[in-house]
Design an enzyme around this catalytic site. Structure first.
Site, PDB file in Angstrom:
ATOM      1  N   GLY A  43       0.759  -1.288  -0.001  1.00 30.92           N
ATOM      2  CA  GLY A  43      -0.198  -0.072   0.003  1.00 30.92           C
ATOM      3  C   GLY A  43       0.944   1.334  -0.048  1.00 30.92           C
ATOM      4  O   GLY A  43       2.272   1.342  -0.389  1.00 30.92           O
ATOM      5  N   GLY A 148      -7.642   2.294   1.937  1.00 33.56           N
ATOM      6  CA  GLY A 148      -6.559   3.440   2.296  1.00 33.56           C
ATOM      7  C   GLY A 148      -7.193   4.769   2.083  1.00 33.56           C
ATOM      8  O   GLY A 148      -8.263   5.081   2.142  1.00 33.56           O
ATOM      9  N   GLY A 184       1.023  23.397   4.538  1.00 31.46           N
ATOM     10  CA  GLY A 184       0.628  22.514   5.473  1.00 31.46           C
ATOM     11  C   GLY A 184       1.829  21.912   6.425  1.00 31.46           C
ATOM     12  O   GLY A 184       2.685  21.395   5.680  1.00 31.46           O
ATOM     13  N   ILE A 187       2.688  16.282   9.739  1.00 32.89           N
ATOM     14  CA  ILE A 187       3.801  15.356   9.718  1.00 32.89           C
ATOM     15  C   ILE A 187       4.497  15.414   8.158  1.00 32.89           C
ATOM     16  O   ILE A 187       5.782  15.200   8.256  1.00 32.89           O
ATOM     17  CB  ILE A 187       3.406  14.089  10.277  1.00 32.89           C
ATOM     18  CG1 ILE A 187       2.688  14.399  11.628  1.00 32.89           C
ATOM     19  CG2 ILE A 187       4.455  13.283  10.284  1.00 32.89           C
ATOM     20  CD1 ILE A 187       3.350  14.053  12.790  1.00 32.89           C
ATOM     21  N   GLU A 207       1.642  27.377   7.155  1.00 31.95           N
ATOM     22  CA  GLU A 207       0.868  26.360   8.215  1.00 31.95           C
ATOM     23  C   GLU A 207      -0.380  27.551   8.637  1.00 31.95           C
ATOM     24  O   GLU A 207      -0.118  28.532   9.003  1.00 31.95           O
ATOM     25  CB  GLU A 207       1.367  25.840   9.266  1.00 31.95           C
ATOM     26  CG  GLU A 207       0.515  25.457  10.491  1.00 31.95           C
ATOM     27  CD  GLU A 207      -0.413  24.291   9.992  1.00 31.95           C
ATOM     28  OE1 GLU A 207       0.102  23.577   9.440  1.00 31.95           O
ATOM     29  OE2 GLU A 207      -1.555  24.453  10.483  1.00 31.95           O
ATOM     30  N   HIS A 450      22.959   2.306  32.057  1.00 29.53           N
ATOM     31  CA  HIS A 450      23.525   3.583  31.733  1.00 29.53           C
ATOM     32  C   HIS A 450      24.736   3.280  30.976  1.00 29.53           C
ATOM     33  O   HIS A 450      25.454   2.275  31.017  1.00 29.53           O
ATOM     34  CB  HIS A 450      24.220   4.126  33.219  1.00 29.53           C
ATOM     35  CG  HIS A 450      24.966   5.369  33.287  1.00 29.53           C
ATOM     36  ND1 HIS A 450      24.806   6.534  32.774  1.00 29.53           N
ATOM     37  CD2 HIS A 450      26.360   5.282  33.376  1.00 29.53           C
ATOM     38  CE1 HIS A 450      25.632   7.343  32.968  1.00 29.53           C
ATOM     39  NE2 HIS A 450      26.822   6.626  33.212  1.00 29.53           N
TER      40      HIS A 450
END
Ligand code: FAD
Ligand code: NAI
Length: 471
Positions: A43, A148, A184, A187, A207, A450
């Site tokens: 996809g 989708g 835009g 993400i 934006e 650590h």
């Protein structure tokens, strides 16, 4: 497939939702077929989404780091040159390997792969226009729609995937644009802007809202991230709306003005990326033949068991409700099959992580501060900066922080928000904590090796119920 061979399950769409459902169904012993029209499985995610974008993000980061961040590490490099064609080839190789891998998994799990476009002929029959020519029909006792989503177009701008592009064009540009405007700052906008900025483009992001990162990103995290990305060279125009785009053939002019109205400005670009969201894709599915409807945003309407009003037809992934994320689609795929085979399935929508794969990465799970305030929930905040983390300091990579939001009374974790080099990996621990209903004290009293970046995670938890040691 012929009509005589009725399947237990037919899946329309071979993206993450569809292919995972198909494999799971095969594992559960169902007779299953999956119809996919693009000629490859996986996809959007594998072919033009998650995977190719991460390949370019990884390699453009490496290039940028070699250019700008080696001297102080004691590494003198000679001439550094971009070979964009090879970078694209590396991306294509990763994509091809993974999509072929899914095909192999289909064989391994007895899934019939039908290459073609499926449309409902009736409630149990799908007519398929085969990619290689010809037609067939396949009948299913159960049917899953997993078709989708697609990029939402910007009115008045025609996508040619060369000058005016969606993410699909942005992962396949042949040259580095001089000036790129991104409409835009969600993400997709930020990931793709990062890639092309690192490779040398002058990128401006326009934006509409007052913050970047799209829906869900915590406001404090978003603000910090904007500063970090600005330092990297990205330019932002927030609270700004695009009023018109004009494609002259040579370049594109983007007219913008303050979102609340006001001064107009024109931005020139040789490439404009439209990244204003995605919308469900159900065109040509023949929904009208079986009376299935979509809501005002184009999403197929389902109940909690993913059933449409025709209970043998279920819908999962981007074409229905919820965040448009591959791992969300995958969870739904497994749950939908379990509903079919066991009558029980479950997805915890509160514990679906979000990751933005910029550098540093941004990752979060659960609620952000604005959401908790809106819900009237009393919460406490604890955070820890990577500047105080020993491993981040030795890596010379200290941008970012870990932030916990926990119930003011019970200390139960409500949200975790991270900016950090490995935030996308680190959030997995947060998701597990949230799934198990952990308190910040549970995390703070858990030993973390650590020196690791994960110690910042532990110390942010400590700072929420008490005090961090190293800050
Ligand atoms: P899709 O992946 O869109 O698959 C649907 C498939 O159905 C398509 O292959 C389509 O060809 C096929 N199809 C449609 N109609 C028919 C029909 N009638 N007959 C046969 N086949 C049909 N998500 C993440 O979680 N992480 C990421 O890093 C990430 N990065 C992304 C980057 C980009 C640039 C984009 C665009 C998206 C990204 N996403 C990411 C989102 C992710 O790709 C989607 O959430 C995910 O692909 C949804 O899976 P799906 O199976 O629902 O839909
Ligand atoms: P998005 O919804 O994340 O962001 C779109 C942004 O565009 C928002 O900030 C919105 O305010 C802004 N916008 C809308 N109309 C505008 C206009 N006219 N002018 C200016 N700004 C405008 O959508 P995006 O970035 O296109 O991504 C689509 C989907 O793909 C996301 O929902 C995400 O789930 C998925 N995705 C996930 C990735 C990941 O998990 N790393 C990577 C890429 C995509």
């Amino acid at each position: 497939a012929t009509e005589a061979e009725e399947k237990d399950l037919v899946i329309i769409g071979g993206g993450v939702a569809g292919y995972v459902a198909a494999i799971k169904a095969g594992q559960e012993g169902l007779k299953v077929a999956c119809i996919e029209k693009r000629g490859a499985l996986g996809g959007t995610c594998l072919n033009v989404g998650c995977i190719p974008s991460k390949s370019l993000l990884n390699n453009s980061h490496l290039y940028h780091q070699i250019l700008h961040d080696t001297k102080n590490r004691g590494i003198d490099v000679g001439e550094v040159k971009l070979n964009l064609e090879q970078m694209m080839k590396a991306k294509d190789t990763s994509v091809a390997g993974l999509t072929k891998g899914v095909e192999f998994l289909f064989k391994k799990n007895n899934v019939e792969y039908i290459k073609g476009t499926g449309a409902f002929a009736d409630e149990h029959t799908i007519a398929v226009n085969l990619v290689d020519g010809g037609e067939t029909t396949v009948r299913g006792k159960n049917i899953i729609i997993a078709t989708g989503s697609e990029a939402t177009p910007f009115p008045g701008l025609t996508i040619d995937e060369k000058k005016v592009i969606t993410s699909t064009g942005a992962i396949a540009l042949k040259t580095v644009p001089k000036k790129m405007v991104v409409i835009g700052g969600g993400i997709i906008g930020l990931e793709m802007a990062s890639v092309w900025c690192r490779l040398g483009a002058d990128v401006t992001i326009v934006e509409f809202l007052g913050q970047i990162g799209g829906p869900g990103m915590d406001a404090e995290i978003s603000k910090n991230m904007q500063k970090i990305l600005t330092k990297q060279g990205l330019k932002f125009k927030l609270n700004t709306k695009v009023t018109k785009g004009e494609d002259s053939g040579e370049d594109v002019k983007i007219h913008v003005e303050a979102a609340k109205g006001g001064k107009e400005e024109t931005l020139d670009a040789d490439v404009v990326l439209v990244a204003i969201g995605r919308r469900p894709y159900t065109a040509g599915l023949g929904l009208e033949n079986i009376g299935l409807e979509t809501d005002e945003r184009g999403r197929l309407v389902i109940d909690q068991e993913y059933r449409t009003k025709l209970p043998h037809i279920r819908v999962i992934g981007d074409c229905t409700f919820g965040p448009m994320l591959a791992h969300k689609a995958e969870e739904e795929a497994v749950a939908a099959i379990e509903f079919i085979t066991k009558n029980y399935g479950h997805v915890n929508y509160n514990a679906i992580p979000s990751v933005m794969y910029t550098h540093p990465e941004v990752a979060w799970v659960g609620q952000n501060e604005a959401e908790l305030k809106a819900a009237g929930i009393k919460y406490k905040v604890g955070s820890f900066p990577f500047t105080a983390n020993s491993r981040a300091k030795t890596n010379l990579d200290t941008d970012g922080m870990v932030k916990f939001l926990a119930d003011a009374e019970t200390d139960r974790i409500l949200g975790i928000h991270i900016i950090g080099a490995n935030a996308g990996e680190m959030i997995a621990e947060g998701v597990l904590a949230l799934e198990y209903g952990a308190s910040t004290e549970d995390v703070g009293r858990t030993s973390h090796a650590h020196p690791t970046l994960a110690e910042a995670f532990k110390e942010a938890a400590m700072a929420t119920y008490g005090k961090a040691i190293h800050y």
